[in-house]
Design a protein around this motif. Structure first.
Motif, PDB file in Angstrom:
ATOM      1  N   SER A   1      16.404  19.366  70.793  1.00  0.00           N
ATOM      2  CA  SER A   1      15.998  20.228  69.869  1.00  0.00           C
ATOM      3  C   SER A   1      16.971  20.158  68.396  1.00  0.00           C
ATOM      4  CB  SER A   1      15.696  21.765  70.126  1.00  0.00           C
ATOM      5  OG  SER A   1      16.798  22.518  70.416  1.00  0.00           O
ATOM      6  N   ALA A   2      18.339  19.838  68.824  1.00  0.00           N
ATOM      7  CA  ALA A   2      19.349  20.006  67.709  1.00  0.00           C
ATOM      8  C   ALA A   2      18.716  18.688  66.629  1.00  0.00           C
ATOM      9  CB  ALA A   2      20.614  19.381  68.170  1.00  0.00           C
ATOM     10  N   ASP A   3      18.020  18.016  66.816  1.00  0.00           N
ATOM     11  CA  ASP A   3      17.708  16.988  65.566  1.00  0.00           C
ATOM     12  C   ASP A   3      15.926  17.324  65.099  1.00  0.00           C
ATOM     13  OD1 ASP A   3      19.765  15.198  66.295  1.00  0.00           O
ATOM     14  OD2 ASP A   3      18.739  14.352  67.823  1.00  0.00           O
ATOM     15  N   LEU A   4      15.812  18.559  65.352  1.00  0.00           N
ATOM     16  CA  LEU A   4      14.313  18.920  64.744  1.00  0.00           C
ATOM     17  C   LEU A   4      14.897  19.638  63.545  1.00  0.00           C
ATOM     18  CD1 LEU A   4      12.468  20.714  67.936  1.00  0.00           C
ATOM     19  CD2 LEU A   4      12.728  18.339  67.072  1.00  0.00           C
ATOM     20  N   VAL A   5      13.885  19.760  62.587  1.00  0.00           N
ATOM     21  CA  VAL A   5      13.978  20.358  61.347  1.00  0.00           C
ATOM     22  C   VAL A   5      14.404  21.947  61.431  1.00  0.00           C
ATOM     23  CG1 VAL A   5      12.143  19.034  60.216  1.00  0.00           C
ATOM     24  CG2 VAL A   5      11.607  21.266  61.094  1.00  0.00           C
ATOM     25  N   PRO A   6      15.237  22.485  60.637  1.00  0.00           N
ATOM     26  CA  PRO A   6      15.728  23.782  60.792  1.00  0.00           C
ATOM     27  C   PRO A   6      14.692  24.762  61.327  1.00  0.00           C
ATOM     28  CG  PRO A   6      16.644  22.764  58.831  1.00  0.00           C
ATOM     29  CD  PRO A   6      15.610  21.956  59.162  1.00  0.00           C
ATOM     30  N   GLU A   7      13.664  24.949  60.855  1.00  0.00           N
ATOM     31  CA  GLU A   7      12.702  25.890  61.107  1.00  0.00           C
ATOM     32  C   GLU A   7      12.296  25.648  62.626  1.00  0.00           C
ATOM     33  OE1 GLU A   7      12.215  25.026  56.616  1.00  0.00           O
ATOM     34  OE2 GLU A   7      12.310  23.892  58.446  1.00  0.00           O
ATOM     35  N   ALA A   8      11.975  24.738  62.906  1.00  0.00           N
ATOM     36  CA  ALA A   8      11.687  24.123  64.354  1.00  0.00           C
ATOM     37  C   ALA A   8      12.665  24.701  65.178  1.00  0.00           C
ATOM     38  CB  ALA A   8      11.273  23.016  64.391  1.00  0.00           C
ATOM     39  N   LEU A   9      14.012  24.360  64.758  1.00  0.00           N
ATOM     40  CA  LEU A   9      15.127  24.661  65.766  1.00  0.00           C
ATOM     41  C   LEU A   9      15.496  26.139  66.011  1.00  0.00           C
ATOM     42  CD1 LEU A   9      17.764  23.848  67.177  1.00  0.00           C
ATOM     43  CD2 LEU A   9      18.883  23.382  64.886  1.00  0.00           C
ATOM     44  N   ALA A  10      15.284  26.863  64.754  1.00  0.00           N
ATOM     45  CA  ALA A  10      15.547  28.324  64.854  1.00  0.00           C
ATOM     46  C   ALA A  10      14.449  28.975  65.599  1.00  0.00           C
ATOM     47  CB  ALA A  10      15.233  28.920  63.359  1.00  0.00           C
ATOM     48  N   LEU A  11      13.092  28.520  65.564  1.00  0.00           N
ATOM     49  CA  LEU A  11      12.015  28.936  66.468  1.00  0.00           C
ATOM     50  C   LEU A  11      12.344  28.578  68.023  1.00  0.00           C
ATOM     51  CD1 LEU A  11       9.297  30.149  66.661  1.00  0.00           C
ATOM     52  CD2 LEU A  11       8.239  27.871  66.065  1.00  0.00           C
ATOM     53  N   ASN A  12      12.681  27.346  68.274  1.00  0.00           N
ATOM     54  CA  ASN A  12      13.029  27.167  69.646  1.00  0.00           C
ATOM     55  C   ASN A  12      14.144  28.027  70.139  1.00  0.00           C
ATOM     56  OD1 ASN A  12      13.134  25.259  71.887  1.00  0.00           O
ATOM     57  ND2 ASN A  12      15.045  24.910  71.134  1.00  0.00           N
ATOM     58  N   ALA A  13      15.080  28.120  69.415  1.00  0.00           N
ATOM     59  CA  ALA A  13      16.334  29.082  69.867  1.00  0.00           C
ATOM     60  C   ALA A  13      15.718  30.691  70.068  1.00  0.00           C
ATOM     61  CB  ALA A  13      17.435  29.385  68.593  1.00  0.00           C
ATOM     62  N   ARG A  14      14.873  31.144  69.148  1.00  0.00           N
ATOM     63  CA  ARG A  14      14.214  32.396  69.224  1.00  0.00           C
ATOM     64  C   ARG A  14      13.527  32.614  70.485  1.00  0.00           C
ATOM     65  NH1 ARG A  14      13.237  31.890  63.732  1.00  0.00           N
ATOM     66  NH2 ARG A  14      11.210  31.736  64.187  1.00  0.00           N
ATOM     67  N   THR A  15      12.816  31.428  70.752  1.00  0.00           N
ATOM     68  CA  THR A  15      11.800  31.262  71.915  1.00  0.00           C
ATOM     69  C   THR A  15      12.563  31.424  73.336  1.00  0.00           C
ATOM     70  OG1 THR A  15       9.974  30.141  70.680  1.00  0.00           O
ATOM     71  CG2 THR A  15      10.015  30.108  72.981  1.00  0.00           C
ATOM     72  N   ALA A  16      13.681  30.572  73.197  1.00  0.00           N
ATOM     73  CA  ALA A  16      14.448  30.524  74.474  1.00  0.00           C
ATOM     74  C   ALA A  16      15.051  32.039  74.851  1.00  0.00           C
ATOM     75  CB  ALA A  16      15.799  29.614  74.520  1.00  0.00           C
ATOM     76  N   ASN A  17      15.438  32.745  73.826  1.00  0.00           N
ATOM     77  CA  ASN A  17      15.893  33.991  74.175  1.00  0.00           C
ATOM     78  C   ASN A  17      14.539  34.970  74.599  1.00  0.00           C
ATOM     79  OD1 ASN A  17      17.847  36.262  73.530  1.00  0.00           O
ATOM     80  ND2 ASN A  17      16.152  37.200  72.344  1.00  0.00           N
TER      81      ASN A  17
ATOM     82  N   LEU B   1       3.690  28.842  74.160  1.00  0.00           N
ATOM     83  CA  LEU B   1       2.773  28.331  73.463  1.00  0.00           C
ATOM     84  C   LEU B   1       2.482  28.473  72.011  1.00  0.00           C
ATOM     85  CD1 LEU B   1      -0.316  29.496  75.708  1.00  0.00           C
ATOM     86  CD2 LEU B   1       1.097  27.448  75.899  1.00  0.00           C
ATOM     87  N   ALA B   2       3.134  29.748  71.420  1.00  0.00           N
ATOM     88  CA  ALA B   2       3.398  30.049  70.042  1.00  0.00           C
ATOM     89  C   ALA B   2       4.431  29.108  69.565  1.00  0.00           C
ATOM     90  CB  ALA B   2       3.826  31.384  69.861  1.00  0.00           C
ATOM     91  N   MET B   3       5.490  28.959  70.319  1.00  0.00           N
ATOM     92  CA  MET B   3       6.750  27.827  69.742  1.00  0.00           C
ATOM     93  C   MET B   3       5.973  26.562  69.723  1.00  0.00           C
ATOM     94  SD  MET B   3      10.142  26.716  71.754  1.00  0.00           S
ATOM     95  CE  MET B   3       9.258  25.160  72.363  1.00  0.00           C
ATOM     96  N   SER B   4       5.318  26.131  70.853  1.00  0.00           N
ATOM     97  CA  SER B   4       4.696  24.637  70.685  1.00  0.00           C
ATOM     98  C   SER B   4       3.874  24.505  69.573  1.00  0.00           C
ATOM     99  CB  SER B   4       3.791  24.484  71.827  1.00  0.00           C
ATOM    100  OG  SER B   4       4.586  24.751  72.946  1.00  0.00           O
ATOM    101  N   LEU B   5       3.262  25.092  68.937  1.00  0.00           N
ATOM    102  CA  LEU B   5       2.435  25.264  67.884  1.00  0.00           C
ATOM    103  C   LEU B   5       3.277  25.290  66.555  1.00  0.00           C
ATOM    104  CD1 LEU B   5      -0.418  27.183  69.245  1.00  0.00           C
ATOM    105  CD2 LEU B   5      -1.048  25.273  68.447  1.00  0.00           C
ATOM    106  N   GLY B   6       4.194  26.265  66.569  1.00  0.00           N
ATOM    107  CA  GLY B   6       5.165  26.624  65.439  1.00  0.00           C
ATOM    108  C   GLY B   6       5.841  25.314  65.236  1.00  0.00           C
ATOM    109  N   VAL B   7       6.676  24.731  66.433  1.00  0.00           N
ATOM    110  CA  VAL B   7       7.387  23.464  65.908  1.00  0.00           C
ATOM    111  C   VAL B   7       6.439  22.355  65.577  1.00  0.00           C
ATOM    112  CG1 VAL B   7       9.224  24.570  67.637  1.00  0.00           C
ATOM    113  CG2 VAL B   7       7.280  22.759  68.411  1.00  0.00           C
ATOM    114  N   GLY B   8       5.410  22.327  66.170  1.00  0.00           N
ATOM    115  CA  GLY B   8       4.435  21.090  65.435  1.00  0.00           C
ATOM    116  C   GLY B   8       3.926  21.248  64.134  1.00  0.00           C
ATOM    117  N   ALA B   9       4.016  22.510  63.619  1.00  0.00           N
ATOM    118  CA  ALA B   9       3.502  22.621  62.302  1.00  0.00           C
ATOM    119  C   ALA B   9       4.800  22.247  61.556  1.00  0.00           C
ATOM    120  CB  ALA B   9       3.128  24.056  62.006  1.00  0.00           C
ATOM    121  N   TRP B  10       5.887  23.010  61.728  1.00  0.00           N
ATOM    122  CA  TRP B  10       7.258  22.757  61.167  1.00  0.00           C
ATOM    123  C   TRP B  10       7.706  21.357  61.070  1.00  0.00           C
ATOM    124  CZ3 TRP B  10       7.986  26.034  57.679  1.00  0.00           C
ATOM    125  CH2 TRP B  10       7.673  27.874  57.797  1.00  0.00           C
TER     126      TRP B  10
END
Length: 358
Positions: free
Chosen positions: A158-174, A209-218
């Motif tokens: 995920s480190a190579d994803l766009v910043p918004e997707a990376l941030a969403l992934n980090a929040r989701t892990a938490n 599920l929300a993260m999956s959709l969010g990172v796809g959009a971002w």
């Protein structure tokens, strides 16, 4: 074909819709979109196949083949691949050919697989997708560490994803870890059991599920408004999906679901129908409360009797009603999206969740 008719076809499709047993729900969904969406199912089919190859390579990428056998175990057994599909569907609202979309799909599935390793350890589950769980093969300590390896792999990718997707992934892990901890700790002082259930579900199931959709959009450079709508859809669909899983645990035989029927009852998981039965006032729920309180002490047939009661309990009907309410909220979130084939597919998924427990 209406969304409801499409979902009915999906429900009736064989579990192993793909010849290799991979992504059965995704393959069944895409194969029934029809000619009114030219190029859509072919594009999604190729993208899913690319994501699957990358997933298999990622889970096997270990310097020690014994580690690779552990970390690739659940990926090799197949699965629905719903999270990668959601990433790819969300990307349709931006530029689906954007760099990193397939990587985002794999990140979502890696986080999901890691959570399954951990859940199976906590639940002492012996099978998943009809195959032995990692903890059944390697033991709890190794399985837990296999899940940790997958989370680390997801973080690296995920480190190579766009910043918004990376941030969403980090929040989701938490959120996922917090949801798992809340489940283990139980309700706090004065906390309502149902409120606690929905907090846990929001973290453990809906967040991913929300993260999956969010990172796809971002990752596909969709607009913030589109990303927000898709995330809200995912939150509501995720809660409905968990309620459906709770119902299937009680109502679906192992031959149909690939999981031991009533496993949640055996390990004491307070699923939604169980919580609602504890509040019930009819004779059926009264007997259920006695059985659930006594557990194995109620006698050798307590588990089968409880399953029989849940099949006719008002608690089951109430759970289905709450599931449909969440599905209605998910559909409402889709209203802000352009009328693309991907939106139709997301709408059909709501029907499919409902039909799974119908």
């Amino acid at each position: 074909m209406t969304a409801e008719q499409l979902a009915q076809q999906l429900y009736e499709a064989p579990a192993a819709a793909a010849p290799d047993g991979d992504r059965p729900y995704a393959a069944a969904l895409l194969s029934r979109l029809g000619p009114d969406a030219p190029g859509f199912q072919e594009r999604l089919g190729r993208a899913l196949a690319d994501a699957e190859r990358l997933l298999r390579a990622c889970t096997r990428d270990a310097s020690d083949h014994r580690v690779g056998a552990l970390t690739g175990h659940l990926a090799a057994t197949g699965g629905k691949r719903m999270r990668p599909l959601l990433v790819l569907l969300a990307a349709e609202f931006g530029d689906p050919g954007s760099e990193g979309v397939a990587r985002a799909a794999v990140v979502a599935e890696l986080v999901h697989l890691a959570s399954l390793y951990h859940d199976d350890v906590v639940d002492r589950a012996a099978t998943r997708h009809g195959a032995p769980t990692a903890n059944a093969v390697w033991g709890n300590r190794m399985a837990a560490r296999g899940g940790n390896w997958l989370l680390a792999r997801a973080a690296r990718m995920s480190a190579d994803l766009v910043p918004e997707a990376l941030a969403l992934n980090a929040r989701t892990a938490n959120r996922i870890v917090a949801g798992q901890l809340r489940e283990l700790i139980g309700p706090g002082p004065g906390e309502d059991d149902l409120a606690h259930y929905f907090r846990v579900t929001a973290g453990k199931t809906a967040a991913l599920l929300a993260m999956s959709l969010g990172v796809g959009a971002w990752q596909s450079r969709a607009s913030r408004a589109v990303a927000d709508s898709l995330v809200e859809y995912g939150e509501q669909l995720g809660i409905a999906f968990q309620i459906a899983d709770d119902l299937l645990d009680l109502l679906s035989p192992e031959a149909s679901s690939g999981k031991e029927q009533g496993r949640d009852l055996l390990v004491g998981v307070p699923s939604l129908p169980v919580l609602l039965a504890r509040e019930g006032t009819d004779a059926c729920d009264a007997e259920l409360r006695e059985l659930l309180a006594a557990g194995p002490a109620a006698g050798a047939g307590w588990h089968r009797r409880a399953l029989d009661l849940f099949a006719v309990s008002r608690a089951t009907v109430r759970a289905q009603t709450l599931m449909h309410q969440r599905l209605a909220r998910a559909r409402a979130a889709l209203g802000a999206l352009p009328p693309l084939p991907a939106r139709r597919t997301l709408d059909a998924l709501c029907d499919f969740v409902a039909l799974r427990t119908g």
